[in-house]
Each structure stands twice: as C-alpha cells, then as structure tokens.
Design a protein around this motif. Structure first.
Motif, PDB file in Angstrom:
ATOM      1  N   VAL A  13      -7.672   3.065-135.658  1.00  0.00           N
ATOM      2  CA  VAL A  13      -8.736   2.459-136.466  1.00  0.00           C
ATOM      3  C   VAL A  13     -10.110   2.849-135.923  1.00  0.00           C
ATOM      4  O   VAL A  13     -11.007   3.224-136.680  1.00  0.00           O
ATOM      5  CB  VAL A  13      -8.562   0.925-136.546  1.00  0.00           C
ATOM      6  N   ARG A  27     -17.991   4.883-145.657  1.00  0.00           N
ATOM      7  CA  ARG A  27     -16.923   3.907-145.463  1.00  0.00           C
ATOM      8  C   ARG A  27     -15.680   4.623-144.936  1.00  0.00           C
ATOM      9  O   ARG A  27     -15.547   5.838-145.046  1.00  0.00           O
ATOM     10  CB  ARG A  27     -16.629   3.154-146.751  1.00  0.00           C
ATOM     11  N   PRO A 106     -17.774  -0.017-143.280  1.00  0.00           N
ATOM     12  CA  PRO A 106     -16.764  -0.868-143.904  1.00  0.00           C
ATOM     13  C   PRO A 106     -15.530  -0.051-144.279  1.00  0.00           C
ATOM     14  O   PRO A 106     -15.586   1.172-144.382  1.00  0.00           O
ATOM     15  CB  PRO A 106     -17.467  -1.389-145.151  1.00  0.00           C
ATOM     16  N   PHE A 107     -14.439  -0.751-144.483  1.00  0.00           N
ATOM     17  CA  PHE A 107     -13.218  -0.117-144.973  1.00  0.00           C
ATOM     18  C   PHE A 107     -13.263  -0.055-146.489  1.00  0.00           C
ATOM     19  O   PHE A 107     -13.610  -1.032-147.146  1.00  0.00           O
ATOM     20  CB  PHE A 107     -11.979  -0.924-144.566  1.00  0.00           C
ATOM     21  N   ALA A 109     -11.469  -0.147-150.085  1.00  0.00           N
ATOM     22  CA  ALA A 109     -10.360  -1.001-150.537  1.00  0.00           C
ATOM     23  C   ALA A 109      -9.007  -0.321-150.291  1.00  0.00           C
ATOM     24  O   ALA A 109      -8.042  -0.970-149.879  1.00  0.00           O
ATOM     25  CB  ALA A 109     -10.528  -1.349-152.011  1.00  0.00           C
ATOM     26  N   SER A 110      -8.951   0.983-150.501  1.00  0.00           N
ATOM     27  CA  SER A 110      -7.690   1.709-150.300  1.00  0.00           C
ATOM     28  C   SER A 110      -7.289   1.750-148.823  1.00  0.00           C
ATOM     29  O   SER A 110      -6.100   1.691-148.496  1.00  0.00           O
ATOM     30  CB  SER A 110      -7.781   3.119-150.868  1.00  0.00           C
ATOM     31  N   LYS A 112      -8.075  -0.633-146.634  1.00  0.00           N
ATOM     32  CA  LYS A 112      -7.594  -2.000-146.374  1.00  0.00           C
ATOM     33  C   LYS A 112      -6.154  -2.148-146.851  1.00  0.00           C
ATOM     34  O   LYS A 112      -5.326  -2.767-146.183  1.00  0.00           O
ATOM     35  CB  LYS A 112      -8.478  -3.026-147.091  1.00  0.00           C
ATOM     36  N   GLU A 113      -5.870  -1.566-148.005  1.00  0.00           N
ATOM     37  CA  GLU A 113      -4.512  -1.624-148.551  1.00  0.00           C
ATOM     38  C   GLU A 113      -3.531  -0.915-147.611  1.00  0.00           C
ATOM     39  O   GLU A 113      -2.416  -1.396-147.395  1.00  0.00           O
ATOM     40  CB  GLU A 113      -4.475  -1.002-149.951  1.00  0.00           C
ATOM     41  N   LEU A 115      -3.731  -0.699-144.398  1.00  0.00           N
ATOM     42  CA  LEU A 115      -3.494  -1.573-143.246  1.00  0.00           C
ATOM     43  C   LEU A 115      -2.564  -2.725-143.615  1.00  0.00           C
ATOM     44  O   LEU A 115      -1.678  -3.086-142.839  1.00  0.00           O
ATOM     45  CB  LEU A 115      -4.817  -2.075-142.679  1.00  0.00           C
ATOM     46  N   LYS A 116      -2.709  -3.271-144.816  1.00  0.00           N
ATOM     47  CA  LYS A 116      -1.790  -4.324-145.285  1.00  0.00           C
ATOM     48  C   LYS A 116      -0.371  -3.777-145.410  1.00  0.00           C
ATOM     49  O   LYS A 116       0.601  -4.433-145.035  1.00  0.00           O
ATOM     50  CB  LYS A 116      -2.248  -4.870-146.635  1.00  0.00           C
ATOM     51  N   CYS A 142       0.883   3.693-149.752  1.00  0.00           N
ATOM     52  CA  CYS A 142      -0.317   3.456-150.560  1.00  0.00           C
ATOM     53  C   CYS A 142      -0.523   4.584-151.571  1.00  0.00           C
ATOM     54  O   CYS A 142      -0.913   4.346-152.702  1.00  0.00           O
ATOM     55  CB  CYS A 142      -1.550   3.331-149.661  1.00  0.00           C
TER      56      CYS A 142
END
Length: 170
Positions: A13, A27, A106-107, A109-110, A112-113, A115-116, A142
């Motif tokens: 990260v 980002r 910032p991350f 949205a993709s 962040k996805e 990482l989820k 993803c």
C-alpha cells in the motif's frame, strides 16, 4: 481492516502511493497496488510473476504505453507537445517541472474495492492475515478495466489467479 494486513502487504500500500506519485497520479489506482505488490513480493512469487512478464520495469513501461495510446486516441501527441514546449521555453524546460500532488493521495474507488476483495480472499481461504497474494487475488477479482488490459498483454486474469494461487500453496 489494515490491522489484518501483514507487514509486506502494508508495504504494498505504501509502495502503491509511491508509484502513484512517480506516475503523477492524483489518486492510488489498482495498477499502483500491482506495482507495489511486484516491489514487495517474496522471491518465489516475484520469480513466477517475472516469468509471465510482470516485472516492475515492464509494468511501468506497459502503463506508460497504455497512457500514450489513450492520449493518441484523443488526438494528443505527447512528443509534439514536448517538442513545442522545448522550442518555446528552451530544451529541457519540462524536466524540472513539478506537479502539485497532495501530501496524502486518496484511493480510487476501484483500489478500495481491491482492498475489500483482498480481505474477502483471505476470509475464503481461512487465512488470519491479508498478504501480498491476497492483494493480487483481489486485483484479479476486481478486474478493473485498465488493470485487466495491462494483464492481458501477458496472460489472462484466470492465468494470473492460478499463478498466484500455485505459488501460495507451494
């Protein structure tokens, strides 16, 4: 969630942020996470990924090529722009130019996805921690379009998934 990340996955990260900055991105995108994973993978994983054509230098070249193709599709020729600036402002005028990037990127949205999905991969495998292999599997799961296009220059997403899973189990 980050408390479940191994030290090396956390380095991914941090490395992703460094790659995003180096590529002048505002980002952190999935491709930056991939580059961070390539930087911090253990030797077995690095060797397997390298054999498939995934090295940091190779992926950086692929990303730059992808960016150039995207600009050309919009009718923008980077070489012409640089040449014009050099002739107007002097040779090398862009070399020292800095873009203003925020201290903390910032991350997307993709990302962040991804990482989820990394957490989901770890849970499905009953692993207590999220490692680099989970981040790679999250990237594959993803299937963000730019990352997918980048991977498909060398193999399919399923082949990448199998490669990561095989190295993980050996």
């Amino acid at each position: 969630m980050f408390e479940r990340f191994t030290k090396s996955a956390r380095a991914v990260v941090v490395g992703a942020q460094g790659h995003a900055r180096a590529l002048h991105s505002h980002r952190i995108e999935p491709v930056h996470l991939f580059l961070g994973a390539l930087d911090h993978a253990d030797e077995h994983l690095k060797k397997a990924l390298g054999a498939a054509g995934f090295t940091v230098d190779g992926v950086l070249a692929d990303v730059r090529s992808q960016d150039e193709r995207a600009l050309k599709s919009l009718g923008i020729d980077l070489d012409t722009i640089v040449s014009t600036i050099d002739s107007t402002l002097g040779a090398g005028a862009l070399e020292g130019a800095q873009t203003s990037l925020p201290h903390h990127l910032p991350f997307a949205a993709s990302a962040k996805e991804v990482l989820k999905l990394s957490l989901k991969e770890a849970v499905e495998r009953r692993d207590r921690e999220i490692g680099i292999e989970h981040v790679l599997l999250g990237l594959v799961r993803c299937a963000e379009p730019m990352f997918t296009e980048l991977v498909q220059q060398h193999c399919s997403l399923q082949e990448l998934r199998s490669m990561v899973s095989l190295v993980r189990t050996s």
